[in-house]
Design an enzyme around this catalytic site. Structure first.
Site, mmCIF file in Angstrom:
data_model
loop_
_atom_site.group_PDB
_atom_site.id
_atom_site.type_symbol
_atom_site.label_atom_id
_atom_site.label_comp_id
_atom_site.label_asym_id
_atom_site.label_seq_id
_atom_site.Cartn_x
_atom_site.Cartn_y
_atom_site.Cartn_z
ATOM 1 N N CYS A 182 -12.916 -0.637 12.919
ATOM 2 C CA CYS A 182 -12.686 -1.580 11.830
ATOM 3 C C CYS A 182 -13.046 -2.979 12.304
ATOM 4 C CB CYS A 182 -11.221 -1.540 11.386
ATOM 5 S SG CYS A 182 -10.953 -2.247 9.745
ATOM 6 N N CYS B 180 -11.514 -6.621 6.501
ATOM 7 C CA CYS B 180 -12.113 -5.449 7.137
ATOM 8 C C CYS B 180 -13.607 -5.341 6.836
ATOM 9 C CB CYS B 180 -11.405 -4.184 6.668
ATOM 10 S SG CYS B 180 -9.643 -4.197 7.000
ATOM 11 N N LYS C 206 -5.685 5.415 2.630
ATOM 12 C CA LYS C 206 -5.000 4.289 3.260
ATOM 13 C C LYS C 206 -4.608 3.305 2.173
ATOM 14 C CE LYS C 206 -5.503 0.552 6.583
ATOM 15 N NZ LYS C 206 -6.256 -0.006 7.697
ATOM 16 N N ARG D 142 0.018 -6.537 11.871
ATOM 17 C CA ARG D 142 -0.832 -7.719 11.674
ATOM 18 C C ARG D 142 -0.364 -8.871 12.540
ATOM 19 N NH1 ARG D 142 -1.962 -7.030 5.186
ATOM 20 N NH2 ARG D 142 -2.959 -4.987 5.416
ATOM 21 N N ARG E 199 -5.809 -7.162 0.774
ATOM 22 C CA ARG E 199 -6.724 -6.035 0.983
ATOM 23 C C ARG E 199 -6.816 -5.099 -0.231
ATOM 24 N NH1 ARG E 199 -7.420 -7.295 6.163
ATOM 25 N NH2 ARG E 199 -5.901 -6.910 7.799
ATOM 26 N N GLU F 223 -10.497 10.210 -2.827
ATOM 27 C CA GLU F 223 -10.909 9.547 -1.578
ATOM 28 C C GLU F 223 -11.084 10.578 -0.452
ATOM 29 O OE1 GLU F 223 -11.836 6.718 -0.501
ATOM 30 O OE2 GLU F 223 -11.152 5.139 -1.843
ATOM 31 N N LYS G 71 -1.874 7.321 5.189
ATOM 32 C CA LYS G 71 -1.233 6.179 5.849
ATOM 33 C C LYS G 71 -0.755 5.192 4.816
ATOM 34 C CE LYS G 71 -2.528 2.266 8.640
ATOM 35 N NZ LYS G 71 -3.596 1.468 9.192
ATOM 36 N N SER H 46 3.446 0.550 11.676
ATOM 37 C CA SER H 46 4.291 -0.440 12.353
ATOM 38 C C SER H 46 5.579 -0.749 11.578
ATOM 39 C CB SER H 46 3.490 -1.723 12.584
ATOM 40 O OG SER H 46 2.963 -2.224 11.370
ATOM 41 N N TYR I 81 4.423 5.139 17.035
ATOM 42 C CA TYR I 81 4.825 4.260 18.135
ATOM 43 C C TYR I 81 6.008 4.861 18.905
ATOM 44 C CZ TYR I 81 1.745 1.111 15.636
ATOM 45 O OH TYR I 81 0.639 0.573 15.012
#
Ligand code: PBG
Length: 324
Positions: free
Chosen positions: A120, A130, A195, A205, A217, A233, A248, A274, A313
């Site tokens: 990206c 992006c 996404k 971010r 976005r 998609e 996501k 995140s 994570y």
């Protein structure tokens, strides 16, 4: 013939019985650990909004990858924080860019660790978008060239998988074409197919300093209101050559994940992003929830909904918990 003949509790009486009838299991082997790489040496800089996650310089990143592999986690996904950013995100496709260098270094020491590169531009563009900006809009087709180059330099550096996360139309096909024409037809594409334009990316971010400097976005990432569009998609990405598709964020989008699993037979990934991480971590640190149980339950739910693999994570914690 219901109760008293049928008593579902019979199979819940002991731990061994419950294990025997368990439908979904978590495994360390299906985890992917996200890591951030920054310039310099000797740097391990904690990300304020993602406690326990760091921006690593290349030298320490390689050591961290060794620790990840030693825990049995098979894969990492790398995000780069470049020295400088520009209008066209040139750091993303620099053969000597931050991620390309990191991949070379890691693969030399840890050839068996799967290294995935996020493909990206947003971490590398001064405006944080992006794609290329033309007349105040994000231009699709000129961005494809740069994404192709980004994936190519990542694969040439030794990336095992490239993972386009930009949501430009046609990027999977473009990347496949570029990789194939350069003799890299064995490098799989993990497409961030569904996404969403999500507020759950907030902490990331901050970590990558990649928030858009103007606008948002929503002209390329999906509207959280839409379900059927996700299937379109995903279908397009598969047609264009995606080997693995992704949904996501994960937990707020389990319906999408379940549908994707039902409708398509390709391996499916989910990204516990995140914001999902930080919410659990913050509540756990405040003593309001049981960290281990909540992490395991949310990941198990993501598996149950249909994810073959999970980007999280929490991968290292989970690997430790599953080992004992
Ligand atoms: C884009 C990218 C983002 C994430 C992964 N890849 C940020 C975005 O779309 O703004 C977010 C991951 C996370 O929140 O953990 N390169």
């Amino acid at each position: 013939m219901a109760f008293p003949v049928h008593r579902p509790r019979r199979l819940r009486r002991t731990e061994a019985l419950r294990n025997l009838v368990q439908e979904t299991r978590l495994s360390t082997r299906s985890l992917i650990y996200p890591l951030f790489v920054c310039p310099g040496t000797g740097i391990k800089d904690e990300i304020g909004s993602m406690p326990g996650n760091y921006r690593w310089s290349g030298d320490l990143l390689t050591e961290e990858c060794k620790a990840v592999q030693d825990l049995g986690v098979p894969a990492v996904i790398l995000f780069g924080i470049p020295e400088s950013k520009d209008e066209v995100g040139s750091g993303a496709y620099d053969p000597d860019g931050i991620v390309q260098r990191a991949v070379r270094r890691i693969k030399k020491v840890l050839p068996d660790l799967l290294v995935i590169c996020d493909t990206c531009l947003d971490e590398y563009t001064s405006h944080g978008h992006c794609g290329l900006v033309k007349d105040g809009e994000i231009d699709n087709d000129s961005t494809l060239e740069l994404l192709g180059k980004t994936a190519l330099t990542q694969a040439q550096a030794g990336a095992d998988i490239v993972a386009p996360s930009d949501m430009m139309d046609g990027r999977v096909g473009k990347i496949r074409e570029v990789l194939d024409s350069e003799g890299l037809s064995n490098v799989p594409i993990l497409a961030y197919s569904a996404k969403y334009a999500s507020a759950f990316y907030g902490p990331f971010r901050e970590a990558a300093d990649s928030a858009p400097k103007f606008g948002d976005r929503r002209s390329y990432q999906m509207d959280p209101a839409n379900q059927r569009e996700a299937l379109r998609e995903i279908a397009l990405d598969i047609e264009e050559g995606a080997d693995i598709i992704m949904v996501k964020p994960a937990l707020p989008y389990l319906d999408i994940l379940a549908l994707a699993r039902q409708e398509f037979d390709v391996p499916t990934a989910a990204y516990q992003v995140s914001g999902e991480f930080s919410m659990i971590e913050a509540a756990a640190r405040a003593g309001w929830i049981d960290r281990k149980r909540i992490v395991m339950e949310s990941l198990l739910s993501i598996r149950r909904a249909g994810a073959d693999m999970i980007l999280t994570y929490f991968a290292k914690d989970v690997a430790r918990w599953l080992a004992c």
